[in-house]
Design an enzyme around this catalytic site. Structure first.
Site, PDB file in Angstrom:
ATOM      1  N   ARG A   5      48.717  48.094 -40.828  1.00  0.00           N
ATOM      2  CA  ARG A   5      47.976  49.088 -40.056  1.00  0.00           C
ATOM      3  C   ARG A   5      47.754  50.369 -40.848  1.00  0.00           C
ATOM      4  O   ARG A   5      47.139  51.298 -40.325  1.00  0.00           O
ATOM      5  CB  ARG A   5      48.760  49.437 -38.793  1.00  0.00           C
ATOM      6  CG  ARG A   5      48.202  48.836 -37.508  1.00  0.00           C
ATOM      7  CD  ARG A   5      49.132  49.244 -36.397  1.00  0.00           C
ATOM      8  NE  ARG A   5      48.526  49.204 -35.099  1.00  0.00           N
ATOM      9  CZ  ARG A   5      48.590  48.152 -34.291  1.00  0.00           C
ATOM     10  NH1 ARG A   5      49.161  47.041 -34.669  1.00  0.00           N
ATOM     11  NH2 ARG A   5      48.070  48.228 -33.078  1.00  0.00           N
ATOM     12  N   LYS A  38      42.486  41.129 -31.058  1.00  0.00           N
ATOM     13  CA  LYS A  38      43.270  40.553 -32.157  1.00  0.00           C
ATOM     14  C   LYS A  38      44.325  39.593 -31.645  1.00  0.00           C
ATOM     15  O   LYS A  38      44.501  38.507 -32.171  1.00  0.00           O
ATOM     16  CB  LYS A  38      44.082  41.638 -32.902  1.00  0.00           C
ATOM     17  CG  LYS A  38      43.341  42.645 -33.670  1.00  0.00           C
ATOM     18  CD  LYS A  38      44.323  43.512 -34.473  1.00  0.00           C
ATOM     19  CE  LYS A  38      45.303  44.332 -33.638  1.00  0.00           C
ATOM     20  NZ  LYS A  38      44.715  45.362 -32.802  1.00  0.00           N
ATOM     21  N   ARG A  41      43.710  45.748 -18.781  1.00  0.00           N
ATOM     22  CA  ARG A  41      44.469  44.564 -19.136  1.00  0.00           C
ATOM     23  C   ARG A  41      45.872  44.577 -18.547  1.00  0.00           C
ATOM     24  O   ARG A  41      46.449  45.610 -18.271  1.00  0.00           O
ATOM     25  CB  ARG A  41      44.479  44.338 -20.648  1.00  0.00           C
ATOM     26  CG  ARG A  41      45.413  45.201 -21.425  1.00  0.00           C
ATOM     27  CD  ARG A  41      45.310  44.818 -22.897  1.00  0.00           C
ATOM     28  NE  ARG A  41      46.142  45.691 -23.707  1.00  0.00           N
ATOM     29  CZ  ARG A  41      46.172  45.642 -25.031  1.00  0.00           C
ATOM     30  NH1 ARG A  41      45.406  44.793 -25.684  1.00  0.00           N
ATOM     31  NH2 ARG A  41      46.965  46.452 -25.683  1.00  0.00           N
ATOM     32  N   ARG A  45      50.917  47.552 -19.581  1.00  0.00           N
ATOM     33  CA  ARG A  45      51.704  48.110 -20.673  1.00  0.00           C
ATOM     34  C   ARG A  45      51.717  49.621 -20.580  1.00  0.00           C
ATOM     35  O   ARG A  45      50.724  50.247 -20.248  1.00  0.00           O
ATOM     36  CB  ARG A  45      51.090  47.684 -22.015  1.00  0.00           C
ATOM     37  CG  ARG A  45      51.788  46.492 -22.620  1.00  0.00           C
ATOM     38  CD  ARG A  45      51.030  45.914 -23.776  1.00  0.00           C
ATOM     39  NE  ARG A  45      50.723  46.869 -24.825  1.00  0.00           N
ATOM     40  CZ  ARG A  45      50.126  46.536 -25.975  1.00  0.00           C
ATOM     41  NH1 ARG A  45      49.772  45.286 -26.190  1.00  0.00           N
ATOM     42  NH2 ARG A  45      49.874  47.429 -26.882  1.00  0.00           N
ATOM     43  N   ARG A  72      45.927  56.166 -29.288  1.00  0.00           N
ATOM     44  CA  ARG A  72      45.955  54.948 -30.115  1.00  0.00           C
ATOM     45  C   ARG A  72      44.640  54.745 -30.849  1.00  0.00           C
ATOM     46  O   ARG A  72      44.621  54.319 -32.001  1.00  0.00           O
ATOM     47  CB  ARG A  72      46.233  53.719 -29.231  1.00  0.00           C
ATOM     48  CG  ARG A  72      47.700  53.617 -28.826  1.00  0.00           C
ATOM     49  CD  ARG A  72      47.886  52.715 -27.642  1.00  0.00           C
ATOM     50  NE  ARG A  72      47.584  51.329 -27.909  1.00  0.00           N
ATOM     51  CZ  ARG A  72      47.262  50.451 -26.965  1.00  0.00           C
ATOM     52  NH1 ARG A  72      47.188  50.828 -25.705  1.00  0.00           N
ATOM     53  NH2 ARG A  72      47.020  49.214 -27.287  1.00  0.00           N
TER      54      ARG A  72
HETATM   55  P1  ADP Z   1      47.312  47.053 -29.910  1.00  0.00           P
HETATM   56  O1  ADP Z   1      46.693  46.469 -31.142  1.00  0.00           O
HETATM   57  O2  ADP Z   1      46.695  46.580 -28.666  1.00  0.00           O
HETATM   58  O3  ADP Z   1      47.467  48.535 -29.966  1.00  0.00           O
HETATM   59  P2  ADP Z   1      49.974  46.037 -30.662  1.00  0.00           P
HETATM   60  O4  ADP Z   1      50.756  45.205 -29.760  1.00  0.00           O
HETATM   61  O5  ADP Z   1      49.486  45.437 -31.944  1.00  0.00           O
HETATM   62  O6  ADP Z   1      48.800  46.565 -29.757  1.00  0.00           O
HETATM   63  O7  ADP Z   1      50.822  47.343 -31.047  1.00  0.00           O
HETATM   64  C1  ADP Z   1      51.388  48.187 -30.088  1.00  0.00           C
HETATM   65  C2  ADP Z   1      52.009  49.403 -30.756  1.00  0.00           C
HETATM   66  O8  ADP Z   1      53.081  48.983 -31.636  1.00  0.00           O
HETATM   67  C3  ADP Z   1      51.076  50.202 -31.660  1.00  0.00           C
HETATM   68  O9  ADP Z   1      50.328  51.150 -30.920  1.00  0.00           O
HETATM   69  C4  ADP Z   1      52.069  50.873 -32.608  1.00  0.00           C
HETATM   70  O10 ADP Z   1      52.702  51.984 -32.026  1.00  0.00           O
HETATM   71  C5  ADP Z   1      53.133  49.806 -32.805  1.00  0.00           C
HETATM   72  N1  ADP Z   1      52.824  48.964 -33.981  1.00  0.00           N
HETATM   73  C6  ADP Z   1      52.401  47.673 -33.971  1.00  0.00           C
HETATM   74  N2  ADP Z   1      52.185  47.227 -35.223  1.00  0.00           N
HETATM   75  C7  ADP Z   1      52.463  48.258 -36.058  1.00  0.00           C
HETATM   76  C8  ADP Z   1      52.391  48.450 -37.470  1.00  0.00           C
HETATM   77  N3  ADP Z   1      51.982  47.473 -38.304  1.00  0.00           N
HETATM   78  N4  ADP Z   1      52.771  49.661 -37.967  1.00  0.00           N
HETATM   79  C9  ADP Z   1      53.175  50.643 -37.160  1.00  0.00           C
HETATM   80  N5  ADP Z   1      53.229  50.551 -35.828  1.00  0.00           N
HETATM   81  C10 ADP Z   1      52.871  49.377 -35.267  1.00  0.00           C
END
Ligand code: ADP
Ligand code: ZN
Length: 215
Positions: free
Chosen positions: A88, A13, A127, A159, A170
């Protein structure tokens, strides 16, 4: 265009939505990037977000929604935007719809990047992340000759939430809370399913074709 990008952690994404935002010249808004920036700066928001992110859980809905609404109210979003990693949950999707309706707009498309579970785990565990420019690189795909960022030269890190235990958590959170959003947007008639494999180039092409964008 007002777009959102759906897909499991590791689906690509981030990489794809940055590229599409650049092509369309509209802002790329990543809730994950906003949280990571606040964690790095040690803000109260960062401290709260970190307590969930480090466990592979979602940051609470109301907090996340208010951050996104603040951002979408900024001037640069008026001609379109890309949301990466938001919504999400169904609750977040409904809140976003309410906000969009209140400003007389709507989400044009929800791009859902589909990647099989084995590839997701492989991508996440291999990654590397640049804390300076938020770039993400896969050690097999980007020829990393050192641990310096190929874009900006800062030191790459892994990360904290890309460790095997947190990755597992996750993916479970994704299946439970986020996967149902594909039905939500499918019922609204704006879901675009895109094949997210094998690599970045091919899947970006799939996305652009689905959106009807000529590069
Ligand atoms: P990825 O899609 O690779 O897991 P992101 O950078 O989008 O990584 O998100 C990292 C973390 O940030 C998620 O695992 C979550 O804990 C938090 N997060 C991101 N976006 C949201 C959201 N819309 N609602 C709740 N938590 C979020
Ligand atoms: Zn960098």
């Amino acid at each position: 265009m007002n777009l959102i990008f759906l897909g499991a952690p590791g689906a690509g994404k981030g990489t794809q939505s940055v590229a599409v935002a650049e092509i369309l010249n509209i802002p790329h808004i990543s809730t994950g990037d906003i949280f990571r920036y606040n964690i790095k700066e040690g803000t109260p928001l960062g401290k709260e977000a970190d307590s969930y992110i480090s466990k592979g859980q979602l940051v609470p809905d109301d907090l996340t929604v208010s951050i996104v609404v603040d951002r979408l109210n900024k001037d640069d979003c008026k001609d379109g935007f890309i949301l990466d990693g938001f919504p999400r949950t169904i609750y977040q999707a409904e809140a976003l719809d309410k906000f969009m309706a209140s400003v007389d707009k709507k989400i044009d498309y929800a791009v859902n990047i589909q990647v099989d579970e084995d590839s997701l785990v492989d991508r996440l565990s291999k990654r590397r992340f640049c804390p300076a420019c938020s770039g993400t690189f896969h050690v097999d795909y980007t020829p990393l000759t050192s641990d310096d960022c190929p874009t900006c030269g800062a030191k790459l890190i892994q990360r904290k939430d890309d460790t095997p235990e947190v990755i597992k958590e996750r993916l479970e959170t994704y299946h439970e809370k986020t996967a149902p959003l594909t039905d939500y947007y499918s019922e609204k008639g704006c879901l675009l399913n895109v094949e997210g494999v094998p690599g970045i180039e091919k899947s970006l092409k799939n996305t652009l074709t689905a959106l009807g964008i000529e590069k």
